[in-house]
Scaffold this active site. Structure first.
Site, PDB file in Angstrom:
ATOM      1  N   THR A 183      11.481  60.734 126.586  1.00 41.57           N
ATOM      2  CA  THR A 183      10.928  60.377 127.885  1.00 41.57           C
ATOM      3  C   THR A 183      12.011  60.303 128.946  1.00 41.57           C
ATOM      4  OG1 THR A 183       9.882  58.546 129.114  1.00 41.57           O
ATOM      5  CG2 THR A 183      11.115  57.960 127.167  1.00 41.57           C
ATOM      6  N   ASP A 184      11.623  60.549 130.198  1.00 43.50           N
ATOM      7  CA  ASP A 184      12.572  60.408 131.299  1.00 43.50           C
ATOM      8  C   ASP A 184      12.973  58.953 131.520  1.00 43.50           C
ATOM      9  OD1 ASP A 184      10.138  59.514 132.319  1.00 43.50           O
ATOM     10  OD2 ASP A 184      10.282  60.635 134.191  1.00 43.50           O
ATOM     11  N   GLU A 185      12.231  58.012 130.948  1.00 38.60           N
ATOM     12  CA  GLU A 185      12.545  56.599 131.154  1.00 38.60           C
ATOM     13  C   GLU A 185      13.878  56.197 130.541  1.00 38.60           C
ATOM     14  OE1 GLU A 185       9.626  53.538 130.962  1.00 38.60           O
ATOM     15  OE2 GLU A 185       7.954  54.943 131.076  1.00 38.60           O
ATOM     16  N   TYR A 244      10.786  49.470 125.625  1.00 34.99           N
ATOM     17  CA  TYR A 244      10.264  50.782 125.229  1.00 34.99           C
ATOM     18  C   TYR A 244      11.312  51.867 125.424  1.00 34.99           C
ATOM     19  CZ  TYR A 244       8.241  55.365 126.125  1.00 34.99           C
ATOM     20  OH  TYR A 244       8.019  56.720 126.150  1.00 34.99           O
ATOM     21  N   LYS A 266      13.501  54.349 122.725  1.00 37.82           N
ATOM     22  CA  LYS A 266      13.497  55.818 122.795  1.00 37.82           C
ATOM     23  C   LYS A 266      14.920  56.349 122.977  1.00 37.82           C
ATOM     24  CE  LYS A 266      10.558  58.312 122.648  1.00 37.82           C
ATOM     25  NZ  LYS A 266       9.955  59.009 121.472  1.00 37.82           N
TER      26      LYS A 266
END
Length: 320
Positions: free
Chosen positions: A125-127, A151, A155
């Site tokens: 994810t870009d997060e 979260y 990741k």
């Protein structure tokens, strides 16, 4: 010889869309593993599993023995979607995220190391990049990883673990990092489905803070197309960003949905902002476009219309 693909989290939002996409665009045989949590599309998975090219196992990636039991063939690729992904839930209780996102990924890496697949695609994810200021350029694959919630931290941890096995053991691993996905089959806890459902029911729509948080939106089928390209032509040990190039504030998205459904903006209600709420996400997808020739099939407006229409039909079936 027809390729065998193992897809973890294949009953989840992006996973089930990816299964449909591969059935439509390839002759691959698919083994789907999903623990069937609250976020899984169980009925849809049951229907898909009737296809002769699909076999399904209701297994958990945190259980190594369960995963080992489906290693009855050599897979061309592990495509690892399985993850806990709801930020609010990770803030309340991070433990399931640590087990699924980190330990689950480690189990797939161990099986890859044992030779059960030729390569592995770690879906991220870009997060993991953290937050951007409005004046900053979008993240590239070389941007520093600075996750701001449990979260995204899990990741980022699984990404680094995967890359460490590429560098240390020369394992054939590729990482993709996507922007916010939207489309059919997404769980109602997520932003766009929640807005659609509350708007359809003329219920108050809660918006964190001032609603000016910016997200880059990617239609799920465009994401599936990108993952298939990476699976077939991507370079091992690389990271590929998959962004929609559709930066929208949350309040813009809400307003557009309300207008599509001919409801009143009086439904909007601003609430206290979420803890550690990232202000802006945006990623640069030039590497994916230049190396693999990826192009998007849908504009944001086209994708949002398809998404809204799908949920309207789902809602009509549920109440009929």
């Amino acid at each position: 010889m027809t390729k065998e693909i193992l897809i973890t989290g294949g009953a989840g939002f992006i996973g089930i869309n990816f299964v449909h996409y591969l059935l439509k665009t390839s002759d691959y045989y698919l083994t789907v593993v999903d623990s069937l949590t609250y976020a899984s599309n169980i009925t849809e998975m049951e229907d898909v599993a009737k296809n002769e090219r699909v076999r399904f196992f209701p297994y958990d990636v945190t259980d190594y023995d369960q995963l080992l039991s489906v290693m009855d063939r050599e897979y061309d690729t592990f495509v690892h979607f399985a993850a806990e992904s709801h930020v609010d839930n990770s803030i309340i209780d991070a433990e399931p995220f640590i087990y699924t996102n980190i330990i689950g990924t480690f189990h797939l890496i161990k099986l890859l190391q044992r030779g059960y697949a030729k390569r592995m695609i770690q879906i991220s994810t870009d997060e993991v990049y953290g937050s951007l200021e409005e004046c900053e350029l979008p993240f590239t694959e070389k941007s520093q990883i600075t996750p701001n919630n449990p979260y995204s931290a899990t990741k980022a941890s699984s990404d680094l673990l995967a890359l460490s096995y590429y560098h240390t053991h020369n394992l054939p691993i590729i990482i993709t990092r996507c922007s916010n996905n939207y489309g059919p089959f997404q769980n109602s806890e997520k932003f766009i489905p929640k807005i659609i459902q509350r708007t359809l029911n003329s219920k108050e729509i809660p918006i964190y803070g001032d609603g000016k948080q910016i997200r880059d939106w990617l239609f799920v089928e465009d994401h599936c197309h990108a993952v298939k390209l990476v699976m077939e032509k991507g370079r091992e040990g690389q990271v590929y960003n998959i962004g929609g190039g559709n930066e929208k504030t949350n309040i813009e998205v809400v307003t557009q949905i309300i207008q599509m459904l001919s409801r009143s903006e009086e439904l909007i209600h601003f609430i206290e902002d979420r803890k550690g709420h990232d202000r802006r996400y945006a990623i640069n997808s030039e590497k994916l476009r230049n190396e693999l020739g990826w192009t998007q099939m849908y504009t944001f407006e086209e994708g949002l219309r398809k998404t809204v229409d799908w949920y309207v039909k789902q809602y009509s079936r549920e109440i009929s």
